[in-house]
Write an enzyme that holds these catalytic residues in place. Structure first.
Site, PDB file in Angstrom:
ATOM      1  N   MET B   1      -5.291   6.097  14.130  1.00 55.20           N
ATOM      2  CA  MET B   1      -5.376   4.884  13.536  1.00 55.20           C
ATOM      3  C   MET B   1      -5.622   5.183  11.800  1.00 55.20           C
ATOM      4  O   MET B   1      -4.816   4.692  11.316  1.00 55.20           O
ATOM      5  CB  MET B   1      -6.799   4.211  13.823  1.00 55.20           C
ATOM      6  CG  MET B   1      -6.672   2.716  13.924  1.00 55.20           C
ATOM      7  SD  MET B   1      -7.775   1.914  15.099  1.00 55.20           S
ATOM      8  CE  MET B   1      -9.443   2.614  14.695  1.00 55.20           C
ATOM      9  N   CYS B   2      -6.542   5.772  11.710  1.00 52.98           N
ATOM     10  CA  CYS B   2      -6.790   6.547  10.151  1.00 52.98           C
ATOM     11  C   CYS B   2      -7.109   5.413   9.169  1.00 52.98           C
ATOM     12  O   CYS B   2      -6.597   4.038   9.248  1.00 52.98           O
ATOM     13  CB  CYS B   2      -5.446   7.045   9.517  1.00 52.98           C
ATOM     14  SG  CYS B   2      -4.804   8.519  10.173  1.00 52.98           S
ATOM     15  N   GLY B   3      -8.009   5.652   8.357  1.00 47.35           N
ATOM     16  CA  GLY B   3      -8.661   4.439   7.510  1.00 47.35           C
ATOM     17  C   GLY B   3      -7.910   5.160   6.022  1.00 47.35           C
ATOM     18  O   GLY B   3      -7.959   6.183   5.660  1.00 47.35           O
ATOM     19  N   ARG B  31     -12.489   4.400  11.829  1.00 46.54           N
ATOM     20  CA  ARG B  31     -10.925   4.440  12.209  1.00 46.54           C
ATOM     21  C   ARG B  31     -10.647   5.903  12.270  1.00 46.54           C
ATOM     22  O   ARG B  31      -9.301   5.966  12.792  1.00 46.54           O
ATOM     23  CB  ARG B  31     -10.263   3.941  10.995  1.00 46.54           C
ATOM     24  CG  ARG B  31     -10.217   2.451  10.805  1.00 46.54           C
ATOM     25  CD  ARG B  31      -9.671   1.756   9.817  1.00 46.54           C
ATOM     26  NE  ARG B  31      -8.074   1.942  10.119  1.00 46.54           N
ATOM     27  CZ  ARG B  31      -7.493   1.080  10.710  1.00 46.54           C
ATOM     28  NH1 ARG B  31      -7.913  -0.358  11.096  1.00 46.54           N
ATOM     29  NH2 ARG B  31      -5.979   1.142  11.081  1.00 46.54           N
ATOM     30  N   ASN B 271      -7.199  -0.480   4.551  1.00 43.44           N
ATOM     31  CA  ASN B 271      -6.844  -1.026   5.644  1.00 43.44           C
ATOM     32  C   ASN B 271      -7.569  -2.058   6.419  1.00 43.44           C
ATOM     33  O   ASN B 271      -7.232  -2.604   7.534  1.00 43.44           O
ATOM     34  CB  ASN B 271      -5.860  -0.228   6.705  1.00 43.44           C
ATOM     35  CG  ASN B 271      -6.598   1.023   7.021  1.00 43.44           C
ATOM     36  OD1 ASN B 271      -7.611   1.115   6.659  1.00 43.44           O
ATOM     37  ND2 ASN B 271      -5.609   2.234   7.225  1.00 43.44           N
TER      38      ASN B 271
END
Lengths: 229, 317
Positions: B1-3, B31, B271
């Protein structure tokens, strides 16, 4: 009016409190300090009036049936997703997939909607006060989308049924989306709904419907399919 | 997902963008819990600042000395003691590429994490808050910053694979990415044939390499970002910045979230809106970036670097 301060609560605890208040007969609930978190006020199956005093993250008001939800801020992805009936009003902008797959009810976005608003709608009304993004109404099956501002590319792409009204410019129609003539009574109804929600729309709307060419298999495409598989 | 997060202070003054980026990242920790990093553009240094991963070895102190000695071949070196697990050297040189090569020649696991006159990257495995305790990033002042909190999906979890990525070979350019670059292997083969060294198996690394090539060929950051929308495949929301420009690009199918909010004082991008709320006073208006959208801002003309340093001393005093 019952108030919940979300500050030090987990999302699960907030939603449990909302449910408990409704079970105890509360008709109006205010959520303060929502901190844009996800999954607020989901799966509410009564017509309780819930106001969220700020922006929300993903899926606010999703899977609901009857809720009257007001969001005094922006909403993230998938607001009101899968709603059966009720009203969800967003004062600000909404992220991707607003009102995705709703079967009924009304979703009002006073600001702009992002990509794939109203994707796979199966009924209900999505009212967008501002502009809407890429692929609005993609694969929509029933219901109506009203866009007061401009619509992005691939509008109403691969729509089965359903109707999209646009007040502003249409960047590009999607596959099998065609322009149609709006009947005076349809436009009168739109104006009435806009008035009901205090949205100042344009004077004229254009109507987009399915060209129904994708409903049936087209033998002329046989060679293309053979090559693809 | 990654933030991913980005913050640009429009005052032109030295602003607490380190603390802001950290607060934004902490809001997005869920995230991506495995690694975190921040790229921060501060006052212009007297030379090139290198952040270096010294790697592993039986005698790490000797390795650090050797790294410093090799860098000193190219100009005066000022090391920063107590800079944490990533070495920090300021090298007064006109040949930053040669410094980087000489330092990385010490051992295959030595890596330049960042190099630039303004840019510094700190990153490691762990939660965002560890960047404050290990590197004091929360006290760093600057004009803009990018942050990343990672959920690894296809490549290993270690410092090298975490983000932000410095674009090796181009001082001051860094990138954070959420998504998946699906033509990564094809592009990587092309670039490797041209002699580009890749440091990781992380597809996000290709974005920095791609942009660096464009900028070296004379493109502006906004032009490079715009071309990337059609030349990179896959799902991506990414932020990129140089010493002078800051911006984002989003894939043409709008597959990854990216929210943008501009106020008179700041540009904040992330995001999820939770991160914007952590950066901006109430009353901002967030909007989702559009399909294939690219937007850039210039670093506002600010005070001289001397003023920034004075401010930094005042803050740390």
């Amino acid at each position: 009016m019952k108030t919940i301060d979300c500050t030090s609560l987990s999302t699960r605890a907030i939603n449990e409190q909302v449910r408990r208040l409704i079970a105890d007969g509360a008709r109006e609930i205010l959520l303060r300090s929502p901190d844009a978190r996800h999954n607020l006020a989901v799966a509410i199956l009564t017509d309780a009036a819930i106001t969220i005093d700020g922006s929300v993250g993903y899926y606010a008001g999703g899977m609901s049936d009857g809720v009257r939800l007001t969001i005094r801020g922006s909403a993230g992805w998938g607001v009101a997703e899968g709603m059966l009936s009720g009203t969800v009003v967003i004062d600000g902008n909404a992220g991707n997939g607003a009102a995705a797959s709703i079967r009924g009810g009304t979703v009002v976005i006073r600001g702009d909607a992002a990509a794939r608003a109203g994707i796979a709608m199966k009924g209900g009304l999505l009212l967008i006060g501002g502009d809407t993004g890429y692929m609005t109404g993609f694969m929509m099956q029933r219901g109506r989308i009203v866009v007061c501002g401009n619509a992005g590319p691939a509008l109403a792409d691969s729509m089965y049924e359903g109707i999209v009204f646009v007040g502003g410019e249409i960047a590009e129609l999607g596959n099998d989306a065609v322009m149609s003539d709006a009947a005076p009574e349809e436009l009168a109804e739109i104006r009435a709904v806009l008035g009901q929600h205090g949205v100042k729309g344009p004077d004229a709307f254009r109507k987009v419907v399915s060209g129904r060419k994708l409903w049936n298999y087209d033998k002329k495409e046989l060679e293309a399919w053979k090559a693809a598989f | 997902m990654c933030g991913i997060v980005g913050i640009l202070d429009r005052s032109g003054e030295a602003a607490p963008v380190g603390a802001t980026a950290l607060a934004m990242l902490s809001a997005l920790g869920c995230r991506g819990p495995d690694s975190a990093g921040i790229a921060l553009w501060g006052a212009e240094a007297a030379g090139h600042v290198l952040r270096i991963k010294p790697g592993d070895g039986s005698d790490l102190a000797a390795r650090r000395r050797e790294i410093t000695r090799r860098a000193a071949r190219f100009g005066r070196v000022r090391p920063s003691p107590g800079a944490g697990s990533l070495m920090r050297l300021c090298v007064e040189t006109t040949r930053p590429d040669d410094v980087a090569h000489a330092v990385e020649d010490v051992s295959p696991d030595v890596e330049i994490v960042s190099l630039g006159r303004r840019l510094e990257i700190v990153k490691q495995v762990g939660a965002p808050q560890s960047l404050a305790t290990d590197f004091g990033i929360g006290a760093s002042l600057g004009t803009h910053a990018l942050g990343h909190t990672r959920l690894s999906t296809e490549s290993r979890v270690d410092l090298s694979h975490s983000q932000p990525f410095w674009a090796h070979g181009l001082p001051d350019l860094a990138v954070v990415h959420n998504g998946h670059i699906t033509n990564y292997h094809r592009l990587r083969r092309i670039y490797e044939q041209e002699g580009v060294r890749f440091y990781t198996e992380n597809d996000s690394e290709i974005i920095g390499v791609y942009l660096a090539r464009k900028l070296r060929a004379g493109a502006r950051l906004d032009e490079a970002l715009r071309e990337s929308v059609s030349e990179l495949d896959g799902s991506f929301s990414y932020l990129a910045a140089t010493a002078d420009a800051f911006g984002f690009a989003k894939d043409p199918f709008c597959l990854k979230p990216l929210l943008v909010a501009e106020t008179d004082g700041m540009v904040a991008i992330a995001n999820e809106e939770r991160a914007l709320a952590a950066a901006l006073p109430a009353g901002y208006r967030a909007r989702e970036a559009g399909a294939g959208e690219v937007l850039t801002w210039s670093r506002p003309a600010g005070p001289s670097s001397r003023q920034v340093r004075r401010h930094r001393r005042a803050v740390s005093a």
